[in-house]
Write a protein that holds these residues in place. Sequence first.
Motif, PDB file in Angstrom:
ATOM      1  N   ASP A 281       0.874  -1.233   0.006  1.00 24.62           N
ATOM      2  CA  ASP A 281       0.182   0.007  -0.045  1.00 24.62           C
ATOM      3  C   ASP A 281       1.129   1.261  -0.014  1.00 24.62           C
ATOM      4  O   ASP A 281       0.528   2.310  -0.615  1.00 24.62           O
ATOM      5  N   GLU A 282       1.776   1.286   0.855  1.00 26.83           N
ATOM      6  CA  GLU A 282       2.929   2.397   0.694  1.00 26.83           C
ATOM      7  C   GLU A 282       3.612   2.732  -0.482  1.00 26.83           C
ATOM      8  O   GLU A 282       3.878   3.971  -0.539  1.00 26.83           O
ATOM      9  N   ASP A 283       3.647   1.548  -1.188  1.00 27.23           N
ATOM     10  CA  ASP A 283       4.530   1.881  -2.518  1.00 27.23           C
ATOM     11  C   ASP A 283       3.575   2.168  -3.782  1.00 27.23           C
ATOM     12  O   ASP A 283       3.824   2.177  -4.839  1.00 27.23           O
ATOM     13  N   TRP A 284       2.065   2.186  -3.413  1.00 21.77           N
ATOM     14  CA  TRP A 284       1.345   2.307  -4.602  1.00 21.77           C
ATOM     15  C   TRP A 284       1.459   3.466  -5.304  1.00 21.77           C
ATOM     16  O   TRP A 284       1.423   3.569  -6.636  1.00 21.77           O
ATOM     17  N   ASP A 285       1.456   4.642  -4.805  1.00 19.60           N
ATOM     18  CA  ASP A 285       1.527   5.980  -5.332  1.00 19.60           C
ATOM     19  C   ASP A 285       2.899   6.166  -6.360  1.00 19.60           C
ATOM     20  O   ASP A 285       2.971   6.667  -7.455  1.00 19.60           O
ATOM     21  N   ARG A 286       4.097   5.632  -5.758  1.00 18.04           N
ATOM     22  CA  ARG A 286       5.455   5.597  -6.469  1.00 18.04           C
ATOM     23  C   ARG A 286       5.148   4.816  -7.866  1.00 18.04           C
ATOM     24  O   ARG A 286       5.641   5.201  -8.741  1.00 18.04           O
ATOM     25  N   VAL A 287       4.789   3.708  -7.497  1.00 20.79           N
ATOM     26  CA  VAL A 287       4.484   2.754  -8.690  1.00 20.79           C
ATOM     27  C   VAL A 287       3.467   3.282  -9.817  1.00 20.79           C
ATOM     28  O   VAL A 287       3.976   3.476 -11.188  1.00 20.79           O
TER      29      VAL A 287
END
Length: 968
Positions: free
Chosen positions: A957-963
């Motif tokens: 969830d915490e990497d979703w924006d970056r991806v």
Amino acid sequence: MFDQYEQASQISQRTAPESEQMTSSGYINMQLEDNTPMFSKQKMNFNPSDVITHVAVSSDFLVLAMANGKLFRLDLKMPDQHEEIHYAKFVQPNSKLSAIFLDPLGYHLLMAFSAKNKDSNPELVYLHRKSSKLKTVSKSRNYEVTEVGWNYENTNLYTTAPILLGTSQGHILETELEADSDKMFTASQQYWRQIFDIGKGNDTPITGIQFHRINKTSKYFIFVTTPKRLYQFIGHATFSDNKPSLQSIFYSYLTTPETGFQDIPSTLKYSKLQFFFDKSNNPKTFAWLTEPGIFYGQLDPTSQQNSNSLITQSELINYPPDKSGSKESTPLSFVLTEFHALLMYSDRVKAVSLLDQELVYEDSCSEVHGKLKNIVKDPVRKTIFAVTDNSVFRYKVNREERNVWRIYSDKEQFDLAKQYCHNNPAYIDIINVKQAELLFSKGDYDRSAEIYAETQSSFETVCLKFLQINKVNALKVYLTKRLEALDDDKTLISMIVIWMTELYLSQLGSLRHLGKGDSQEYHQLQSDFEIFLLQPKVVKCMQHIKSVVYDLMSSHGDRQNLIKLTVINEDFENVIAQNIYKKAYIEALNMLQSLKRPDLFYQFTPVLMEEIPKQTANVLIAQGQILSPSKLLPAFLTCENDELHVTEIIRYLEFMLQNFNVKDRAIHNYLLTLYAEHDQVSLMRYLARQGQELSLVNYDVHYALRLCREKGLSEACVKLSALLGLWESAAELALEVDLTLAKSVADMPDDVSLQRRLWLGIAEHVITKNQDIKEAMSLLEECPLIKIEDILPFFSDVVTIDHFREPICQSLQEYNNQIEELKAEMEEATKSAEYVRNEIQSFRNRSVLISVSDSCCLCSLALLLRPFYLFPCGHRFHSDCLLSEIRPQLAPARRNKLADLQRHLSVLTNIELATITSNGLPLREVLKNEIDDIVANECVFCGEHMISCIDKPFIADEDWDRVMKEWE
């Protein structure tokens, strides 16, 4: 100085009435009268250049016509700016200005001119608000316009919309005038047609004309007045381009005799029609000024009672007598407000109430200002202006409805009077007192009592009024209403409750004495009494005075209502205790059952269970889960220990256990005690239902075992000992009871060695008892855990081996089979070991080729750039990449160990790392091997970790924006 004199001359004719004789006591210090003048006059701060002849005002736009042939125009919102227009040069020299008319918007002005002699013609001139040039309406040459009926729905600033014109000959004309901005605001006629002739050929001047639409439908009504008649025309208009054509309204009146008019004889050559509009801008009332008086009426456009008239109520209001000696008896003009008519004479203005025809205001006009010419009202802003020869005065209306309530009250229209009280408690109280006294005098005592209860009249005085004429029902109504209005006066509330209870009881007693106990009147009175007792205030009050009310009911012998009152007051304990004291146990039980109060059940069950056990048990069973069996235990324990009581107690407890799965240990122990003492068959059935799992039984097993031992219940002791795991004791006791029971106990344990030991005990008991070889052989068949060699020592020395030949041979054969099975297992293990050795040898000779182009499976960089790991599956990783990947997946203990190994490897010197350890390897190699065992234990892609992570998302969830940004 003259203005101050004018203000002083404004007097109110209605003197303040003497203080009302109030029977109430709550508002004697409140000022009942408003001393502010109802009408006040103020001179406008502008001076026309010549004598004023005519006036018109609308939407805060004032137009004055002056004797010098000029118009004075003023926007009242900007009083410092005015305009004068010379109108005389636009009209014929032989014409005379007879009237001016301004539309509701204040934008369209019509000026009507009459002919001074036979050589000239009447004229109608149009002037727009934004223009200073007048334009003659061409088709008006033959008509002298005396009145204009404006279209109140028009919102267009450049056209009048369809309007009606009334003439001096009685003609009604329909037209529409438009100001053309391209032609310097000159007027143009859209159409011009005559639609009706009131005079029927005779010259009958029209003095007033108004038309309005009814509820936004196509239906219109038109009021037209002449000096002697008021006409009503009602019908449907036709529409074209959203504009109404009013001609169709008169079609039905062309062929029918004149019927829709009001005729009032008059010698005057003038009259005037005025309307009053409500807040929704709908006509509410009208007034018509005639010689005998003002014909005033209410309008109801929605009324269906009479399709030919909208007038619902009407009356002729006489003019007030003149005390100044003036010969004028009829006003020259007037304006209509909601409750008053302001009458204009040549030298004064009078205000007359429309409700009681009283003169409420009179204002004299000083000769300095000249004679009064007209009084007009702005139809939009509702402001009133009076015009003299050279001044304009503005009249302010201040709370004209202040005395309306008193007038309606004097007319006995009390509902209307209350509407205009503005929630003033003093006024409302006066009205209520007067209404209550009127109803009392008319014999409507119940309604009078209701109204009296809303007043501040003396409580004792009102009660005595009804007691003197023996109106008990009215008195009850009054007391009920007063009770509803009380909040904190506990003394008065208690007195009213006791008094009303006495009244109800007396009435009920009188009807019973007359033999009307089953009559409709009695039942209705009883129902009213019960409703009274259920009122929240009465219920709350009863908590403090219930002993008094109980004594009151007892004195009247009304036991039925006494019981009902105890139910309402929830004072059941008293009644049940009385029934038990009188040994009326069934009645007490029935009341207890109807109440369904658990606390009362726990209180009275001991006595009832002792006296009527069967009926009490039935009621307890009917209550189900409402009652807690554990709280009833004291009641059961106090009962006599005879068969009847025990049977009913067991019946109740069994019902609760079977239907509601009661698990209270005290209940189960008590039931087990009753079983042990009175019903051993039920005891064994109960123990069987509870099962053989110690953690699932609901009774105390140790207590049960001790009780059964005291009662000598061996079979029960066997089951309980087995439940506690006392297998040897249970088996020994079972052998004393029954061999079959002992065998069942021996089969219960899960431990095979324990089962074998118990069976050996049974075998020893059986063999030593009678040395029966057949029975011993049957034991071998029932239990495969014991062999012939196990039981041989139990036989006596005189028994020969021939008797055991067959079992011994069978035992030897079994041993031989076991040996063969062991041989086969050993051969299989040898083959598996050889296969493993071959596999290990093949791994030693196995190799994998690494190409320069090979890359790390994690970072996709060249593999040979840094140290790497290569797994048999073919996956390859840089050592640092694999370490970063595997670290979050490690358990906390292994992660800490890995950190310690890396720290030692980095801290120790090269000399220390080269030290040879006990296993013959340098310390450096030992640390690296341990790190490899943790990091490279398995392939991160093919190992167990990948299987355990199958349910986790690929992207955290915490990497979703970056991806998402990378994908964009």
